[in-house]
Design an enzyme around this catalytic site. Structure first.
Site, short mmCIF file in Angstrom:
data_model
loop_
_atom_site.label_atom_id
_atom_site.label_comp_id
_atom_site.label_asym_id
_atom_site.label_seq_id
_atom_site.Cartn_x
_atom_site.Cartn_y
_atom_site.Cartn_z
N SER A 131 -23.34 -11.55 -0.65
CA SER A 131 -23.65 -12.88 -1.16
C SER A 131 -24.42 -13.68 -0.12
CB SER A 131 -22.34 -13.59 -1.51
OG SER A 131 -22.64 -14.87 -1.99
N GLY A 132 -25.54 -14.24 -0.54
CA GLY A 132 -26.36 -15.05 0.37
C GLY A 132 -27.36 -14.24 1.16
N THR A 136 -31.35 -12.98 -5.11
CA THR A 136 -31.97 -13.78 -6.15
C THR A 136 -33.39 -14.19 -5.75
OG1 THR A 136 -29.78 -14.54 -6.78
CG2 THR A 136 -31.63 -15.82 -7.60
N ASN A 182 -22.83 -19.08 -0.03
CA ASN A 182 -24.21 -19.28 -0.43
C ASN A 182 -24.30 -20.55 -1.27
OD1 ASN A 182 -26.79 -19.10 -1.44
ND2 ASN A 182 -26.52 -17.11 -2.46
N SER A 185 -25.25 -19.50 -5.03
CA SER A 185 -24.70 -18.17 -5.27
C SER A 185 -24.69 -17.84 -6.76
CB SER A 185 -23.28 -18.13 -4.71
OG SER A 185 -22.77 -16.84 -4.84
N SER A 186 -25.20 -16.66 -7.06
CA SER A 186 -25.20 -16.22 -8.46
C SER A 186 -23.77 -15.89 -8.84
CB SER A 186 -26.06 -14.98 -8.62
OG SER A 186 -27.31 -15.16 -8.01
N GLY A 412 -23.40 -10.78 -5.24
CA GLY A 412 -23.23 -9.88 -4.11
C GLY A 412 -21.78 -9.61 -3.79
N GLU A 414 -18.42 -9.73 -2.13
CA GLU A 414 -17.86 -10.89 -1.42
C GLU A 414 -16.39 -10.72 -1.08
OE1 GLU A 414 -19.00 -14.04 -4.05
OE2 GLU A 414 -17.28 -13.76 -5.38
#
Ligand SMILES: Nc1ncnc2c1ncn2[C@@H]1O[C@H](COP(=O)(O)OP(=O)(O)OP(=O)(O)O)[C@@H](O)[C@H]1O
Ligand SMILES: [Mg+2]
Length: 1254
Positions: A131-132, A136, A182, A185-186, A412, A414
């Protein structure tokens, strides 16, 4: 001030006050700067996690965030804007091979797009990382690139592109949130497939959504946020919306304020709301749809604010019914019903499997809060899915789609402090993606090598399948199966279900990647160990809405809310509805299947630090990512293995163009099977043998770049360019050479011919000046440049009053001037000769200026003869018609040339008298004789005094001009360089040199397809070739060499009596002949025909008896040296001999001269040195050769000189005396030249006469 060369000094100059001058940024800088580290880590000298880390660090610190491992892109998040996604940079990648440009996400996009178009295969780009790390962002750049490079001016195509790009802000608003990891974050997974038509234009797109983290709607950990849209809406909604939905700021809603994070650094919710609305417009959402979406958001926000109070009986009561009233208003439902649904639960008793009584069970505040949140989550989740399907409706393909490029951007991997069911699902999907990567790059690869019997050394790697199995397997049950079982056994009580699951975790503990820890369990994921909290997990897995909620929705008068809940559970169904675990498993499975069908490209993103710092390179954290991403193994496999493989059929189909053995002019021509074709191609492409191997069904190549098909097109393009440039170079060179030859001709051949005419005129009767015989002496004519524009020439022209008349000759001379009572003296004059007259101009000086005056004009027709001595002096007399002025006596260095010109101009009607004395008319009736005496004491030239000229001896009268000075021997520069044109230039002769065009063959197909192709028919044995026809004697004319000839390049050399075969006759005197199998040009007058033998080979008739040379007349003694007599006598000027006139043609005669024939046009382009071979009137030489034929038209010598009235025809016999009949005595009749000894002029004259006769 001295100019400083030091760069930078200028820049450092102080800026004018008030205007700060900033140096213009140069985007190329990014490309020019020195590469740091290695851009493809397969080139690392040591392969270890540490060396990879070092390399990435060096590059990242140098703002180079992208690095390749073969075709896999490693991207390290820069956390700053590097300015590397501009349109300029994008264009740099367009149409480029990955290796031609520095690593970039655009490079990956380009290769996916290119491969789709070139190889007609679906593509997918799999972006992974924690993540981050930048997944994306990378996905957005790929979309940006594809939208920019995929053509299509069509409105609908542009519309699709705009929509694809608009999905980003829209789905980010609804699907992304600030997390601790993030800021954007998605919170869902997304697989976007862009569909392309056969021309590579996007015609549609489709998004598949994976598992929205809906729990975020109702609560977030401290410092995280709800989905962005809630903040955008509450902060930036219009007044109308505020009024309509009773909207407040985010701080007033529990769902948005509970985590105490309303603002996020670098996120402007108000601006983003505008972008969201704009994206909705582009996607084509109607006003009503938008309004309903915002209504749902308002319902959720207000639901969060519903508070429950605990009543005395412990049951929950709604604290403020105004809120529920407003929600009921928004939902268009009954407020009482809403309150009931929120505070009670309908329970149906079951007896013996039958449905029993139904009770309303009151809920305590905790249960009521959970029910409220479940409603909120359900509405948001279904709203999100509705938005995704609405986008898909808008992006439906406009026309038939041929291929697809998919871009996968998921949440991502995490690890939080409190990890729950959501993290389990997210990490599970990441495990699956890692599996695909391993499957495709490591495992399958190695398995395939074994299957295909390829030799290679296996690489060890961690296969995370064991973790995937741990989560998803049914038997033995994995985590999801255990959760399902726990839900099934204790379905009514979440806590009991959780407990049930705790017990089941004990069984899972046999898996080394699992550890049961009471109310928690630990999973050893590929990317790290994660401890999950079990509390609430089974409920989240069950993910079932209670029946009351469906009833509430069903009672709503709002169509939209009904439409987002399409699947209501069937109360009579006994089938267990799928759990969240089931669904994520199914969609992850479907995703993997989908991805496996396409050609994958990988982007592996790395997060350099947890602080979003653009400068902090957390080496330890990155090393960890490097390890779990398996980059080291990736490099090893890539180095040891074969990065590219394909079936023989596909290989041949793709690369047959690369080998001349398998293709011709773009057609496939290989007649063997696909495997042998494949081997041939690999050999011909020059890939080292250890770089490829042939398997059982496939060929394996280490570096696919080495066989890129583009090379063919590139090669072809450069071949065409090279050929075109060669052609132009060749053309220019030819033109230059022709021009050079032409000039040579003009100045060489023609002037040399005129000079040789001079020899003929003098006919060996006058001693020569040494300088006259120099090889480079040319009869140039106009020495004073009267025809040109120089000052003297202009003055002379005007003095002569000749207007624009052409001047044939001009020079300085001396005129013998008689002075009263004194002896005559030579005085300087200028001679200007035109076609009509000889002008004698006198120059005087007056007031320091030269003045020119015409002293005497002598019309040519008045000149009867020219008299010269037989010594080497330069005196000459024009014997003119009787006049008061008498005959001019001139001293002129260029006397021979002057005579030549006068004879040319007068058509040889002037006689040339040469003798030991010269007679002239001093006055009208006063004859005077000048005698010439040899005096070796005279140092230079000659001396005139009192009618006597004393002159030293000159060169013998029979002297000929020396050969021209030899050109510097230099290497002949080839006209063309490069392979395409053969030495000597292109030719039509393709015999034996060009390839035979092979027949086009059908491309090989896979065995299945082969079945429909007719089986190869066994070749019928070919009939024996007919016997070759009996060889006949070649039907060629044969010639015998009459003289030896030393040919130059392209010419045929031969000795006397050699026999040559005629290949081609050219009119200009050069024939193409063959001798000893070699061809070359030969002068035809050197050849005589060998009579053809009749078939019966009759005896050749005896050669005609050679005619004896004619007896030379006494007066023409000198002539005998001029002609090619067997034993030439050295000629000595006979001082006592009488003057004789000479035919300026061939033979001396004092009666008339052969008129000058203009040499066969100046177009005899090939004269070069041939000019010098033109006889030089050298009597002892073979006849002169004509100029070589091609490419100029043949000499026009054959054209007869137009007959002029009063002029005799071109002589073929001795010419009768002309003029006043005062022909000098002892006129010599012209002897018939023995065949082969006639000079060119004679030959031409003969030919012209023949033509005239015809
Ligand atoms: N190439 C880049 N250039 C500049 N900034 C970047 C780049 N990639 C990522 N970032 C920064 O990092 C942030 C996180 O990136 P991104 O949202 O793409 O991560 P992610 O991998 O999608 O994470 P998640 O799994 O949480 O969705 C971005 O918001 C952006 O600020
Ligand atoms: Mg993301």
């Amino acid at each position: 001030m001295a100019v400083s060369k030091k760069a930078g000094k200028k820049a450092a100059a102080p800026a004018k006050a008030g205007a700060t001058k900033v140096a213009k940024a140069d985007w190329k800088e990014g490309f020019r700067k020195k590469q740091v580290g290695v851009s493809d880590m397969t080139l690392l000298t040591t392969i270890s996690n540490e060396s990879i880390n070092d390399n990435l660090q060096k590059r990242w610190l140098n703002a180079e965030i992208y690095t390749y491992i073969g075709g896999v892109l490693i991207s390290v998040n820069p956390f700053r804007d590097l300015g590397i996604y501009t349109d300029d940079v994008l264009q740099k990648y367009k149409g480029k091979n990955r290796l031609e440009v520095p690593p970039h996400v655009f490079g990956i996009a380009e290769s996916a797009y290119y491969n789709m178009n070139a190889y007609h295969e679906n593509q997918c780009v799999i972006i992974s990382g924690e993540s981050g790390a930048g997944k994306t962002e990378a996905a957005k750049r790929i979309m940006q690139y594809i939208a920019a490079v995929s053509g299509g001016q069509d409105n609908s195509i542009q519309e699709i592109k705009d929509m694809v790009l608009a999905t980003n802000p829209l789905l980010e608003s609804f699907g992304c949130a600030k997390t601790l990891r993030n800021n954007n974050s998605s919170r869902h997974g997304k697989y976007l497939e862009i569909m392309f038509n056969a021309q590579g234009e996007p015609v549609g797109a489709q998004i598949t959504n994976y598992l929205l983290e809906k729990g975020r709607v109702v609560g977030q950990v401290e410092n995280e946020r709800n989905f962005h849209i809630f903040y955008q809406f509450t902060k930036a909604a219009s007044d109308e919306q505020r009024e309509q939905f009773g909207l407040q700021g985010p701080e007033l809603y529990a769902y948005t304020s509970i985590s105490n994070c309303l603002e996020v650094q670098n996120i402007n919710d108000t601006e983003d709301f505008v972008a969201t609305l704009n994206a909705m417009r582009i996607i084509g959402l109607t006003v009503n749809e938008k309004s309903e979406i915002f209504r749902m958001l308002a319902i959720i926000l207000w639901l969060g604010n519903v508070q429950f109070e605990e009543m005395d009986d412990g049951n929950a009561r709604i604290a403020d019914t105004d809120v529920t009233d407003f929600i009921a208003y928004l939902m268009d439902t009954d407020s009482a019903m809403l309150q009931k649904v929120l505070t009670t639960r309908v329970v149906e008793t079951q007896r013996g499997g039958r449905r029993g009584s139904i009770y309303d069970v009151p809920l305590n505040p905790a249960q009521a809060t959970a029910g409220r949140d479940a409603l909120s989550k359900a509405i948001y989740n279904n709203l999100f899915e509705w938005i995704v399907s609405r986008i898909n409706v808008s992006m439906k393909p406009r026309s038939a789609a041929s291929h697809v490029i998919g871009i996968l951007d998921i949440f991502g991997f995490e690890i939080f402090e409190d990890n729950s069911f959501e993290q389990l699902c997210i990490n599970y999907v990441n495990e699956k993606l890692q599996q695909i990567f391993i499957e495709l790059t490591l495992k399958t690869e190695q398995e395939e090598y074994v299957r295909e019997q390829i030799q290679w050394s296996p690489i060890k790697y961690f296969n995370n399948k064991v973790v995937c199995d741990l989560i998803e397997e049914r038997k033995p049950p994995g985590i999801f199966a255990a959760l399902n079982d726990a839900c099934a056994t204790a379905h009514a009580d979440p806590a009991a279900a959780d407990n049930s699951f705790v017990q089941r975790t004990a069984i899972l503990s046999s898996n080394p990647h699992f550890e049961a820890r009471g109310a928690q369990f630990l999973v050893r994921h590929y990317a790290g160990d994660v401890t999950y909290n079990i509390a609430g997990m089974t409920d989240k897995n069950k993910d079932a809405l209670i029946k009351d909620i469906f009833d509430l929705i069903g009672s709503s008068g709002n169509q939209f809310i009904q439409s987002i809940f399409p699947d209501r559970p069937d109360p009579s169904s006994k089938k267990r509805p799928p759990t969240a675990g089931d669904r994520i498993k199914a969609s992850a499975g479907a995703l993997v299947d989908n991805l496996m069908k396409a050609q994958p490209s990988y982007i592996r993103t790395i997060k350099p630090n947890q602080n979003r710092s653009p400068t902090e390179y957390d080496s330890k954290a990155i090393l960890h990512q490097i390890k779990y991403l398996g980059l080291q193994e990736n490099i090893r496999v890539r180095r040891a293995g074969f990065a590219y493989r394909n079936t023989f059929e596909k290989m041949v189909e793709r690369f047959y163009l690369l080998s001349p053995s398998t293709s011709y002019a773009g057609e496939y021509t290989w007649t063997g099977d696909a495997k042998s074709g494949c081997v041939q191609i690999l050999k011909d492409t020059g890939i080292p043998k250890d770089e490829w191997q042939m398997g059982v069904t496939k060929a394996f190549i280490k570096n696919p770049e080495t066989t890129m098909r583009d090379r063919y097109w590139h090669n072809m393009a450069s071949r065409i360019q090279r050929a075109w440039r060669n052609y132009w170079r060749y053309k220019n060179e030819c033109a230059k050479r022709i021009q050079r030859f032409w000039k040579n001709n003009k100045e060489g051949l023609e002037y040399a011919k005129i000079r040789d005419y001079g020899h003929q005129i003098l006919a060996g009767r006058k001693e020569r000046r040494r300088f006259s015989l120099l090889g480079y002496r040319r009869f140039m004519g106009d020495y004073l440049d009267v025809n040109g524009k120089n000052a003297l020439g202009t003055e002379l022209r005007s003095a002569c009053g000749i207007g624009a008349e052409e001047v044939s000759f001009s020079c300085k001379a001396q005129l013998l001037v008689s002075k009263l009572a004194r002896s005559s003296k030579p005085s300087p004059r200028f001679l200007v000769v035109t076609g009509k007259a000889v002008h004698i101009v006198i120059g005087t000086e007056k007031d320091g200026r030269a003045h020119f005056a015409l002293e005497r004009k002598i019309p040519l027709i008045t000149i009867k003869s020219i008299s010269l001595s037989n010594l080497r002096d330069d005196w000459m007399v024009f014997n003119c018609n009787a006049s008061e002025e008498g005959d001019p006596v001139l001293h002129c260095y260029f006397k021979t040339e002057l005579v030549v010109q006068l004879l040319r101009l007068s058509q040889a009607s002037i006689n040339v008298c040469i003798g030991p004395t010269v007679e002239y008319a001093k006055k009208k009736d006063k004859k005077q004789v000048i005698s010439f005496v040899k005096d070796e004491t005279i140092p230079r030239d000659d001396v005139y005094k009192s009618h006597a000229v004393r002159v030293p001896s000159g060169e013998p009268p029979n002297s000929v001009s020396r050969p021209p000075p030899k050109r510097k021997p230099g290497t002949v520069r080839p006209i063309t360089q490069g392979k395409l044109l053969r030495a000597g230039g292109p030719s039509n002769n393709t015999k034996g040199t060009s390839r035979i065009k092979p027949a086009a063959q059908p491309l090989p197909r896979k065995p299945g397809i082969d079945a429909i192709v007719a089986p190869p028919v066994a070749k019928a044995p070919s009939a024996p070739a007919p016997a070759p026809p009996a060889q006949e004697e070649p039907d060629v004319e044969r010639y015998r060499a009459k003289f030896a000839f030393e040919g130059q390049e392209g010419e045929m050399s031969f000795k006397k009596d050699d026999i040559v075969e005629l290949v081609e006759k050219d009119d200009n005197g050069w024939w193409l002949v063959r001798k000893d199998g070699q061809e070359g040009w030969a002068p035809n007058n050197y050849l005589e025909l060998v009579p053809r033998r009749p078939k019966s080979t009759p005896i050749a008739p005896p050669p005609p008896a050679r005619r004896p040379p004619p007896s030379a007349p006494a007066a023409a003694n000198a002539t005998s040296t001029f002609r090619n007599t067997p034993s030439p006598q050295p000629a000595v000027a006979n001082a006592s001999a009488k003057p004789v006139a000479v035919f300026p043609g061939v033979f001396p005669s004092n009666s008339s001269a052969t008129p000058w024939k203009k040499p066969a046009a100046l177009d005899t382009a090939n004269a070069n040195t041939a000019g010098s071979r033109l006889g030089s009137a050298s009597a002892a030489k073979p006849p002169p050769v004509a100029t070589k034929p091609k490419p100029t038209p043949p000499q026009v010598a054959a054209k007869p000189t137009p007959k002029q009235p009063g002029k005799p025809p071109i002589p073929s016999a001795p010419r009768p005396p002309v003029g006043n009949g005062s022909a000098p005595k002892a006129a010599v009749s012209r002897p018939t030249a023995p065949a082969g000894q006639m000079d060119l002029a004679a030959v031409l004259a003969k030919r012209a006469q023949r033509m005239a006769d015809d």
